[in-house]
Design an enzyme around this catalytic site. Structure first.
Site, PDB file in Angstrom:
ATOM      1  N   GLY A   1      -7.026  -5.218   6.199  1.00  0.00           N
ATOM      2  CA  GLY A   1      -6.168  -4.447   5.305  1.00  0.00           C
ATOM      3  C   GLY A   1      -6.907  -3.178   4.948  1.00  0.00           C
ATOM      4  N   SER A   2      -7.461  -3.147   3.754  1.00  0.00           N
ATOM      5  CA  SER A   2      -8.245  -1.982   3.336  1.00  0.00           C
ATOM      6  C   SER A   2      -9.654  -2.021   3.925  1.00  0.00           C
ATOM      7  CB  SER A   2      -8.317  -1.907   1.816  1.00  0.00           C
ATOM      8  OG  SER A   2      -8.914  -3.072   1.295  1.00  0.00           O
ATOM      9  N   CYS A   3     -10.035  -3.162   4.472  1.00  0.00           N
ATOM     10  CA  CYS A   3     -11.347  -3.275   5.111  1.00  0.00           C
ATOM     11  C   CYS A   3     -11.392  -2.416   6.378  1.00  0.00           C
ATOM     12  CB  CYS A   3     -11.641  -4.716   5.514  1.00  0.00           C
ATOM     13  SG  CYS A   3     -11.860  -5.845   4.131  1.00  0.00           S
ATOM     14  N   VAL A   4     -12.613  -2.043   6.779  1.00  0.00           N
ATOM     15  CA  VAL A   4     -12.783  -1.249   7.998  1.00  0.00           C
ATOM     16  C   VAL A   4     -13.694  -2.014   8.963  1.00  0.00           C
ATOM     17  CG1 VAL A   4     -13.676   0.917   8.957  1.00  0.00           C
ATOM     18  CG2 VAL A   4     -12.483   0.938   6.772  1.00  0.00           C
TER      19      VAL A   4
ATOM     20  N   GLY B   1      -8.797   0.211   7.167  1.00  0.00           N
ATOM     21  CA  GLY B   1      -8.758   1.207   6.093  1.00  0.00           C
ATOM     22  C   GLY B   1      -7.353   1.580   5.656  1.00  0.00           C
TER      23      GLY B   1
END
Lengths: 228, 202
Positions: free
Chosen positions: A95-98, A161
């Site tokens: 999700g917002s993780c890269v 991200g």
């Protein structure tokens, strides 16, 4: 309380133990993760990835079964480096993780870090340096070098991200963009070029990274799988 | 850095499960009144897992779900996520608004409101039980991979801990056409506050 409504079943055991949660399920998921792109259903890619691959791999010819590649799940706040051309590094449900993917094309060494946050509170990252962009990338490079990669040859690919919810830019949920920025800053500082990325937007992604070729694949719900 | 979540005792986890039980009971009642049908709920489960395993909860990181997220503010900050597989969410919308072709803006709005009602009931019960003030923020909706939604929700928890405490309950209607999960993820700091309010910690 639950019992005060005529609609709520007081006898909770009526539902029985549900198999949907718990370690049993995670095992099931680990098996499901084998349905990754490049395996079985994608013969053209298999051929591609195997050409020049290690002798360890048996080619799929005349119905002979080839050794199935090892999928290495890189979970949140984890990192992994491999030089095994038959393995696949995977980060599911970004999700917002890269996911930062580093590659040394000459030595075919690949590394992936699954980053959650831009900066570590103490600059060290404690027991989980891969959680934070500022500690994850130096650590990943270090591990790549230990495995035989040369820093000057490293190139990077990025995925993730995203902003999963429509919120104000300063919301803590909108960390995706800040994660990407922090990752880019770290890579720039270490002179590692970003050759491709699938970042931002508002879609979740799963990404697969192939040490044999340095190629990556990304999939999102409702979209064609993409190679990058 | 002290990891409050990673060092919870099993007794403390049991107590937090009971808090979840009270909350989920109220939420199930609210859902059954809203839908005017019988709703079954599982006994809540509470467990501590490493962050990396969290997105694999409930059917896997890539499962397509509708997730409604509310941030919990006040004395016991945390996160509340109500999510359902897409078909189930569509069935829920159908009960509320009649058959729909797709997850339209109206349908999203209706689902957000369901998340709002469930979370408010849950938190009211939690508040009554502990005497703590807890207030939800407005609901936010996402239709995507469960792992992508859950991992985004976990970012705040991840700042202070490498573990996550999950208190989860499943709701179903009698015909099992509708099913949804309610997940309460308190921040580390909230755990101390909740346990203190119940006389479990000094």
């Amino acid at each position: 309380m639950a019992g005060s409504s005529p609609f709520v079943n007081d006898d909770r055991s009526a539902l029985g133990p549900l198999p949907l949660f718990g370690p049993g399920l995670w095992r099931r998921e680990a098996q499901r993760a084998l349905s990754f792109p490049g395996h079985a259903g994608n013969a053209s890619f298999q051929g591609e990835s195997l050409s020049g691959g290690s002798a360890k791999l048996a080619e799929e010819e005349g119905g002979r079964r080839r050794e199935s590649p090892e999928v290495i799940r890189v979970g949140m706040a984890e990192g992994h480096v491999t030089g095994d051309p038959s393995s696949i590094l995977a980060a599911l449900g970004l999700g917002s993780c890269v996911a930062v993917m580093l590659y040394d094309p000459a030595r075919r060494i690949a590394g992936m870090a699954h980053i959650m946050l831009p900066t570590s509170p103490d600059g060290v990252g404690g027991p989980t340096p891969y959680k934070f962009a500022d500690t994850a990338i130096p650590r990943l490079v270090e591990e790549m070098v230990k495995a035989g990669a040369k820093p000057s040859r490293l190139v990077a690919k990025l995925a993730g991200g995203a902003s999963m919810f429509q919120t104000a830019a300063e919301s803590p949920l909108n960390i995706g963009q800040r994660n990407i920025q922090a990752v880019q800053e770290q890579l720039k500082r270490l002179n590692i070029r970003v050759v491709a990325s699938r970042t931002g937007g508002n879609v979740g992604r799963s990404v697969f990274f192939y040490p044999a070729t340095g190629m990556a694949r990304v999939r999102s719900i409702g979209q064609e799988e993409q190679e990058f | 850095m002290d990891d409050i979540i990673g060092s919870l005792s099993s007794r403390e986890i049991d107590i937090l499960r009971e808090v979840g039980n009270v909350g989920a009971g109220h939420a199930a009642t609210a859902l059954s009144r809203l839908l005017n049908r019988r709703i079954l709920m599982t006994v809540p489960r509470a467990f501590v897992i490493p962050l990396r395993e969290a997105p694999d909860l409930v059917g896997g990181a890539e499962t397509l779900v509708v997730g409604i997220y509310l941030s919990v503010t006040g004395d016991a900050p945390g996160h509340m996520l109500f999510f359902a597989p897409l078909e189930s969410a569509m069935a829920l919308v159908e009960v509320l608004m009649g058959p729909q072709e797709d997850i339209t803006e109206m349908a999203r709005s209706a689902l957000e409101e369901v998340g709002n009602i469930l979370t408010s009931s849950y938190l009211t019960a939690l508040s009554d039980f502990t005497g703590l003030l807890v207030v939800p923020t407005p609901p936010l909706i996402a239709v995507d991979m469960l792992g992508a939604i859950l991992s985004t929700v976990l970012v705040e928890v991840g700042k202070a801990s490498d573990y996550v405490l999950v208190v989860e309950t499943e709701f179903q209607d009698a015909g099992r056409a509708l099913s949804g999960y309610m997940v309460f993820i308190p921040e580390g700091i909230a755990l101390t506050t909740i346990l203190r309010s119940l006389g479990e910690r000094q």
